[in-house]
Scaffold this active site. Structure first.
Site, mmCIF file in Angstrom:
data_model
loop_
_atom_site.group_PDB
_atom_site.id
_atom_site.type_symbol
_atom_site.label_atom_id
_atom_site.label_comp_id
_atom_site.label_asym_id
_atom_site.label_seq_id
_atom_site.Cartn_x
_atom_site.Cartn_y
_atom_site.Cartn_z
ATOM 1 N N ARG A 298 -5.321 0.052 -6.936
ATOM 2 C CA ARG A 298 -4.152 0.720 -6.340
ATOM 3 C C ARG A 298 -3.656 1.875 -7.191
ATOM 4 O O ARG A 298 -3.136 2.856 -6.678
ATOM 5 C CB ARG A 298 -2.976 -0.260 -6.242
ATOM 6 C CG ARG A 298 -3.075 -1.257 -5.137
ATOM 7 C CD ARG A 298 -1.720 -1.936 -4.959
ATOM 8 N NE ARG A 298 -1.836 -3.261 -4.372
ATOM 9 C CZ ARG A 298 -2.017 -3.492 -3.072
ATOM 10 N NH1 ARG A 298 -2.119 -2.490 -2.232
ATOM 11 N NH2 ARG A 298 -2.113 -4.720 -2.617
ATOM 12 N N GLU B 158 3.237 4.322 6.053
ATOM 13 C CA GLU B 158 2.080 3.421 5.909
ATOM 14 C C GLU B 158 0.993 4.124 5.092
ATOM 15 O O GLU B 158 0.900 5.360 5.095
ATOM 16 C CB GLU B 158 1.636 3.104 7.336
ATOM 17 C CG GLU B 158 0.631 2.080 7.642
ATOM 18 C CD GLU B 158 0.567 0.755 6.930
ATOM 19 O OE1 GLU B 158 0.582 0.754 5.678
ATOM 20 O OE2 GLU B 158 0.389 -0.255 7.601
ATOM 21 N N ASP B 159 0.177 3.342 4.386
ATOM 22 C CA ASP B 159 -0.918 3.949 3.629
ATOM 23 C C ASP B 159 -2.054 4.399 4.545
ATOM 24 O O ASP B 159 -2.582 5.496 4.411
ATOM 25 C CB ASP B 159 -1.441 2.986 2.541
ATOM 26 C CG ASP B 159 -1.803 1.595 3.092
ATOM 27 O OD1 ASP B 159 -1.624 1.339 4.304
ATOM 28 O OD2 ASP B 159 -2.259 0.745 2.298
ATOM 29 N N ASP C 34 -5.860 -1.007 -2.107
ATOM 30 C CA ASP C 34 -6.529 -1.919 -3.039
ATOM 31 C C ASP C 34 -7.815 -2.501 -2.460
ATOM 32 O O ASP C 34 -8.092 -2.397 -1.270
ATOM 33 C CB ASP C 34 -5.592 -3.088 -3.374
ATOM 34 C CG ASP C 34 -5.509 -4.082 -2.228
ATOM 35 O OD1 ASP C 34 -5.234 -3.655 -1.083
ATOM 36 O OD2 ASP C 34 -5.746 -5.279 -2.461
ATOM 37 N N LYS D 126 -7.711 6.565 10.168
ATOM 38 C CA LYS D 126 -9.132 6.301 10.423
ATOM 39 C C LYS D 126 -9.280 6.068 11.929
ATOM 40 O O LYS D 126 -9.347 4.932 12.383
ATOM 41 C CB LYS D 126 -9.510 5.007 9.682
ATOM 42 C CG LYS D 126 -10.543 5.159 8.602
ATOM 43 C CD LYS D 126 -11.171 3.833 8.273
ATOM 44 C CE LYS D 126 -10.601 3.189 7.059
ATOM 45 N NZ LYS D 126 -11.350 1.984 6.625
ATOM 46 N N PHE E 107 -14.518 2.479 3.609
ATOM 47 C CA PHE E 107 -13.500 1.662 2.948
ATOM 48 C C PHE E 107 -13.040 2.388 1.693
ATOM 49 O O PHE E 107 -13.818 2.610 0.767
ATOM 50 C CB PHE E 107 -14.051 0.272 2.607
ATOM 51 C CG PHE E 107 -12.970 -0.640 2.112
ATOM 52 C CD1 PHE E 107 -12.133 -1.290 3.008
ATOM 53 C CD2 PHE E 107 -12.760 -0.824 0.747
ATOM 54 C CE1 PHE E 107 -11.105 -2.101 2.559
ATOM 55 C CE2 PHE E 107 -11.736 -1.639 0.283
ATOM 56 C CZ PHE E 107 -10.916 -2.280 1.194
ATOM 57 N N VAL E 108 -11.773 2.767 1.679
ATOM 58 C CA VAL E 108 -11.263 3.572 0.571
ATOM 59 C C VAL E 108 -10.260 2.780 -0.275
ATOM 60 O O VAL E 108 -9.631 1.837 0.206
ATOM 61 C CB VAL E 108 -10.599 4.876 1.083
ATOM 62 C CG1 VAL E 108 -11.633 5.814 1.673
ATOM 63 C CG2 VAL E 108 -9.494 4.584 2.102
ATOM 64 N N GLY F 87 0.783 -1.241 0.000
ATOM 65 C CA GLY F 87 0.000 0.000 0.000
ATOM 66 C C GLY F 87 0.809 1.282 0.000
ATOM 67 O O GLY F 87 0.338 2.322 -0.442
ATOM 68 N N ASP G 41 -5.749 1.982 10.680
ATOM 69 C CA ASP G 41 -7.170 1.739 10.921
ATOM 70 C C ASP G 41 -7.332 1.262 12.375
ATOM 71 O O ASP G 41 -7.412 2.076 13.289
ATOM 72 C CB ASP G 41 -7.631 0.700 9.892
ATOM 73 C CG ASP G 41 -9.114 0.440 9.931
ATOM 74 O OD1 ASP G 41 -9.840 1.181 10.596
ATOM 75 O OD2 ASP G 41 -9.568 -0.536 9.279
HETATM 76 P P1 5GP Z 1 -4.883 -1.861 10.766
HETATM 77 O O1 5GP Z 1 -3.917 -2.909 11.239
HETATM 78 O O2 5GP Z 1 -4.531 -0.463 11.214
HETATM 79 O O3 5GP Z 1 -6.313 -2.226 11.111
HETATM 80 O O4 5GP Z 1 -4.924 -1.896 9.210
HETATM 81 C C1 5GP Z 1 -3.900 -1.622 8.408
HETATM 82 C C2 5GP Z 1 -4.125 -2.203 7.026
HETATM 83 O O5 5GP Z 1 -5.505 -2.539 6.753
HETATM 84 C C3 5GP Z 1 -3.756 -1.177 6.003
HETATM 85 O O6 5GP Z 1 -2.387 -1.177 5.747
HETATM 86 C C4 5GP Z 1 -4.601 -1.596 4.826
HETATM 87 O O7 5GP Z 1 -3.930 -2.601 4.104
HETATM 88 C C5 5GP Z 1 -5.844 -2.202 5.425
HETATM 89 N N1 5GP Z 1 -6.955 -1.217 5.429
HETATM 90 C C6 5GP Z 1 -7.518 -0.608 6.501
HETATM 91 N N2 5GP Z 1 -8.498 0.240 6.119
HETATM 92 C C7 5GP Z 1 -8.545 0.182 4.766
HETATM 93 C C8 5GP Z 1 -9.350 0.851 3.777
HETATM 94 O O8 5GP Z 1 -10.213 1.700 4.026
HETATM 95 N N3 5GP Z 1 -9.099 0.513 2.480
HETATM 96 C C9 5GP Z 1 -8.151 -0.392 2.115
HETATM 97 N N4 5GP Z 1 -7.996 -0.624 0.816
HETATM 98 N N5 5GP Z 1 -7.379 -1.045 3.013
HETATM 99 C C10 5GP Z 1 -7.578 -0.747 4.334
#
Ligand code: 5GP
Length: 180
Positions: free
Chosen positions: A163, A97-98, A157, A129, A150-151, A43, A101
């Site tokens: 992507r 990081e992208d 992706d 987020k 969800f983006v 990402g 969440d």
């Molecule tokens: P976390 O561990 O913070 O819950 O999530 C991190 C990963 O979840 C991100 O690097 C991404 O790959 C995925 N992710 C979380 N929210 C989104 C979203 O809104 N869209 C997409 N495409 N991936 C997400």
């Protein structure tokens, strides 16, 4: 706009301006130091390459790839699929990081990289987020704070696609439901 999107959340122009600002802040904060950017694949790729070009201090780039977990397994158990090529001991490290969440992935990254004795360790995320946070992680640099949607696009992706879109958008509900 791509036909599978319901809206564009962050345009290409907004991304460009936001990333330029982040690069300027990082350049000031790390002036005269060599910064190691650690990108979380896949990402991070568009964000990291654009961000790096706005950083005026010397930069090294390295990457990690982690296994993703599904909602049903969101226990914070993360596995390293690809590790850093170089040591980060005594380095100023910025994780790129992208999106943050739940924070579980970043929590794992911080704990894991923290054991490798970097001189400093901080986080830069394009998107935050905060409404879904489960692990409180310190984020030093945030591009954009977004609502719980969800983006996709600009590195993010869904099932491996979208992507390459040059903006961040929200997928239509029927696209997500139709593919599940
Ligand atoms: P976390 O561990 O913070 O819950 O999530 C991190 C990963 O979840 C991100 O690097 C991404 O790959 C995925 N992710 C979380 N929210 C989104 C979203 O809104 N869209 C997409 N495409 N991936 C997400």
């Amino acid at each position: 706009m791509h036909k599978d999107l319901q809206e564009i959340l962050i345009s290409q122009e907004e991304l460009d301006a936001g990333i330029k600002k982040l690069g300027e802040r990082i350049s000031r904060d790390y002036e005269g130091r060599c910064l190691t950017l650690v990108g979380v694949l896949k990402g991070c790729v568009f964000f990291m390459t654009d961000l790096a070009r706005h950083i005026t201090t010397d930069v090294r780039m390295d990457f990690m790839m982690l296994s993703s977990y599904s909602g049903a397994h969101s226990t914070g158990v993360v596995r390293i699929l690809l590790d850093l090529k170089e040591s980060i001991e005594d380095c100023d490290v910025l994780i790129v990081e992208d999106i943050v969440d739940s924070g579980l992935t970043m929590d794992y990254m911080l704990k894991n990289l923290g054991t490798r004795r970097p001189k400093s360790l901080a986080v830069c995320t394009l998107l935050d987020k905060p409404s879904r946070r489960r692990a409180q992680v310190p984020i030093k640099y945030t591009g954009f704070t977004i609502a719980d949607k969800f983006v996709v696009g600009y590195g993010l992706d869904y099932n491996g696609i979208y992507r390459s879109l040059p903006y961040v958008g929200v997928l239509k509900k029927e696209v997500i439901e139709g593919k599940q």
